[in-house]
Design a protein around this motif. Sequence first.
Motif, short mmCIF file in Angstrom:
data_model
loop_
_atom_site.label_atom_id
_atom_site.label_comp_id
_atom_site.label_asym_id
_atom_site.label_seq_id
_atom_site.Cartn_x
_atom_site.Cartn_y
_atom_site.Cartn_z
N ARG A 158 82.24 30.66 0.38
CA ARG A 158 81.74 30.22 1.77
C ARG A 158 82.79 30.09 2.73
O ARG A 158 82.65 30.33 3.86
CB ARG A 158 81.11 28.99 1.42
N ALA A 176 77.23 27.14 11.86
CA ALA A 176 76.35 26.38 11.06
C ALA A 176 74.92 27.30 11.15
O ALA A 176 74.05 26.94 10.22
CB ALA A 176 76.31 25.05 11.89
N ARG A 177 74.78 27.48 12.27
CA ARG A 177 73.13 28.46 12.51
C ARG A 177 73.28 29.49 11.82
O ARG A 177 72.19 29.83 10.97
CB ARG A 177 73.24 28.64 14.29
N LEU A 179 74.97 30.52 8.98
CA LEU A 179 75.17 30.24 7.70
C LEU A 179 74.09 29.14 7.02
O LEU A 179 73.97 29.04 5.80
CB LEU A 179 76.20 29.71 7.15
N GLY A 180 73.34 28.65 8.03
CA GLY A 180 72.34 27.66 7.76
C GLY A 180 72.86 26.41 6.87
O GLY A 180 72.42 25.90 5.95
N ILE A 181 73.89 26.03 7.55
CA ILE A 181 74.59 24.49 6.93
C ILE A 181 74.68 23.79 8.09
O ILE A 181 74.54 24.10 9.34
CB ILE A 181 75.97 25.00 6.24
N GLY A 182 75.17 22.54 7.89
CA GLY A 182 75.20 21.54 8.98
C GLY A 182 76.77 21.69 9.72
O GLY A 182 77.71 22.21 9.17
N ASP A 183 76.64 21.10 11.05
CA ASP A 183 77.86 21.32 11.78
C ASP A 183 79.13 20.42 10.98
O ASP A 183 80.23 21.00 10.92
CB ASP A 183 77.81 20.38 12.99
N THR A 185 79.37 20.18 7.95
CA THR A 185 79.85 20.79 6.74
C THR A 185 80.83 21.99 7.24
O THR A 185 81.91 22.53 6.59
CB THR A 185 78.85 21.48 5.96
N VAL A 186 80.41 22.59 8.34
CA VAL A 186 81.31 23.64 8.95
C VAL A 186 82.80 23.03 9.37
O VAL A 186 83.85 23.70 8.92
CB VAL A 186 80.74 24.25 10.14
N HIS A 189 84.80 22.83 6.10
CA HIS A 189 85.23 24.07 5.83
C HIS A 189 86.40 24.44 6.46
O HIS A 189 87.25 25.16 6.06
CB HIS A 189 84.32 25.18 5.87
#
Length: 240
Positions: A158, A176-177, A179-183, A185-186, A189
Amino acid sequence: MSLRILLADDHAMFRSGLNAVLSTQDDLCCVAEVADGQAAVEETARLRPDVAILDIRMPRLDGLRAAERILNRPGNTTKVIVLTTYDEDSYVYSALHMGVSGFLLKSVPPEETIAAIRIAARGDAIIDPSVTRRLISRFAGSIAPPASSTALDRLTAREYEVLMLMAQAHSNTEIARSLGIGDETVKTHVSRILAKLGLRDRTQVVIYVASHQLVTPLPAPPPGAEKPARRKGSGRRRAT
């Protein structure tokens, strides 16, 4: 509190136009306009603006050397954005290696320049997407990270995806958009990627990706997407 901006460009009309754009924003304030690189260095030291926007080709001292002197001044807190019509590779690499917080072409819409100023002021970096695409395409010599043990090996799958999107100048929201994850979380990362690779900001990410000859992997199909149907009577997968 408004962000304090210094504009350095030898074209008075461009300076005035950009100043007018900045004046439409409640959180931005132009504190000085100068017409050459030497004046940019002197006024930056005197006024200590949050962001200095420099053209490359200016009299007395060009924008790149001015940026280098500003960024190397002891105690400097001013972020530098290069805003120019010249996007030659040598200019791009010089600017990125000296640590500018942005490299944009004058053809970008005003709202993107405004966004770049805010991004630079908060300690992040941005590069014109068209410049980034060219940098990456020039170094698309391999299809995977090097097999040898490097800092890249410490990245999760990821994190590697996020790294590639960062190198293409995508914002956290866009990543985020995609990969379909939250801001948040980004952001986690991104912080881990910079720490693992020993990089300072997104500008250095582009240099790292280019120098390691990485290319962006093909995106994975969205969850639930149907697999391509195998042609009846064929035992061999069709090449794509």
